[in-house]
Design an enzyme around this catalytic site. Structure first.
Site, PDB file in Angstrom:
ATOM      1  N   THR A  61       0.958  -1.334  -0.055  1.00  0.00           N
ATOM      2  CA  THR A  61       0.174  -0.187  -0.122  1.00  0.00           C
ATOM      3  C   THR A  61       0.871   1.401   0.212  1.00  0.00           C
ATOM      4  OG1 THR A  61      -1.545   1.075   1.520  1.00  0.00           O
ATOM      5  CG2 THR A  61      -0.178  -0.296   2.407  1.00  0.00           C
ATOM      6  N   TYR A  95      -1.643  -0.351  11.141  1.00  0.00           N
ATOM      7  CA  TYR A  95      -1.874  -0.901   9.695  1.00  0.00           C
ATOM      8  C   TYR A  95      -0.853  -0.806   8.950  1.00  0.00           C
ATOM      9  CZ  TYR A  95      -3.091  -1.241   5.016  1.00  0.00           C
ATOM     10  OH  TYR A  95      -3.185  -1.575   3.466  1.00  0.00           O
ATOM     11  N   LYS A 141       2.214  -3.428   7.350  1.00  0.00           N
ATOM     12  CA  LYS A 141       2.550  -3.532   5.994  1.00  0.00           C
ATOM     13  C   LYS A 141       3.911  -3.353   5.536  1.00  0.00           C
ATOM     14  CE  LYS A 141       0.304  -4.862   3.162  1.00  0.00           C
ATOM     15  NZ  LYS A 141      -0.146  -6.095   2.421  1.00  0.00           N
TER      16      LYS A 141
END
Length: 242
Positions: free
Chosen positions: A48, A72, A76
């Site tokens: 992302t 988050y 990642k």
């Protein structure tokens, strides 16, 4: 192996990061080990733009330093680093893609676009964070998939590829577009306290993937209309999820 699997909702990572650590780091490790054992020919780690953090001006390149600002995105980033480390250490054929915000059919209704669409279809107000001026770059899901497919077949092992939609817009403007297309007024906006650690702007430089021959096939205005129509036609799918 193309690893799309992830816990991905920032709000839930703020409430409890444990599942994000398990899936986005430990889960990547388990897949990498299995890929190494079975001599997988390619391992595509789907990531992302949020791993880069926020940027006021310009756009992130694949060489930009990572500065994740939520549990988050930190998880990642950890998975990305682990995958690339397996390339360096074990010569595992890893490629990482980092995409901007996706939207389209079948998106889980906790995400902002399907949440706003489905709320409005139920005649409920839409919760807009802070001043609504946080900027996101929107990418139609099928265009993201076509880019990932291209990387699978033509991408260079050990490399990172940014996949941006090249449609940056403040959240308030996104909200007004959705309101207008569904036939609602600004009175349906409910401003709520800003998210903790809320990144102000994401922006990706997608030059590298475009050199492989990729271009988005849908412009945002067409894709958002098709997305709204899909949620209108598939109420039984999302109502049970909400």
């Amino acid at each position: 192996v193309i690893n799309f699997a992830a816990e991905s909702h920032v709000d839930r990572s703020i409430e409890d990061a444990s599942a994000f650590i398990r899936t986005n780091i430990q889960g990547v490790y388990m897949l990498l080990e299995a890929a190494k054992k079975n001599k997988i020919k390619r391992f595509i780690q789907i990531s992302t733009d949020e791993t880069y953090g926020s940027i006021r001006k310009g756009s992130f390149k694949e060489t930009s330093l990572l500065h994740p600002n939520s549990p988050y995105s930190a998880a990642k980033a950890g998975g990305d680093h682990l995958a690339l480390a397996y390339y360096t250490t074990f010569k595992l054929p890893v490629i990482v893609t980092r995409s901007s915000n996706n939207f389209g059919p079948y998106q889980y209704p906790e995400k902002v676009i399907p949440l706003f669409i489905t709320n409005l279809l139920e005649n409920k107000k839409v919760p807009l964070y802070g001043d609504g001026l946080n900027v996101r770059d929107w990418l139609y899901v099928i265009d993201n998939c076509s880019a990932i497919d291209l990387v699978l077949h033509k991408g260079k092992i050990g490399e990172i590829y940014n996949i941006g939609g090249s449609f940056e817009i403040p959240n308030i403007e996104l909200t007004k577009i959705i309101l207008k297309l569904i036939g609602k007024t600004d009175k349906m906006i409910c401003y709520v306290p800003d998210r903790l650690g809320h990144d102000r702007r994401y922006s990706l430089d997608s030059t590298k993937i475009k050199k492989l021959g990729w271009q988005p096939s849908k412009n945002f205005n067409t894709a958002i209309k098709e997305t709204i129509n899909w949620y209108k036609a598939n109420t039984t799918w999302w109502q049970k999820l909400k």
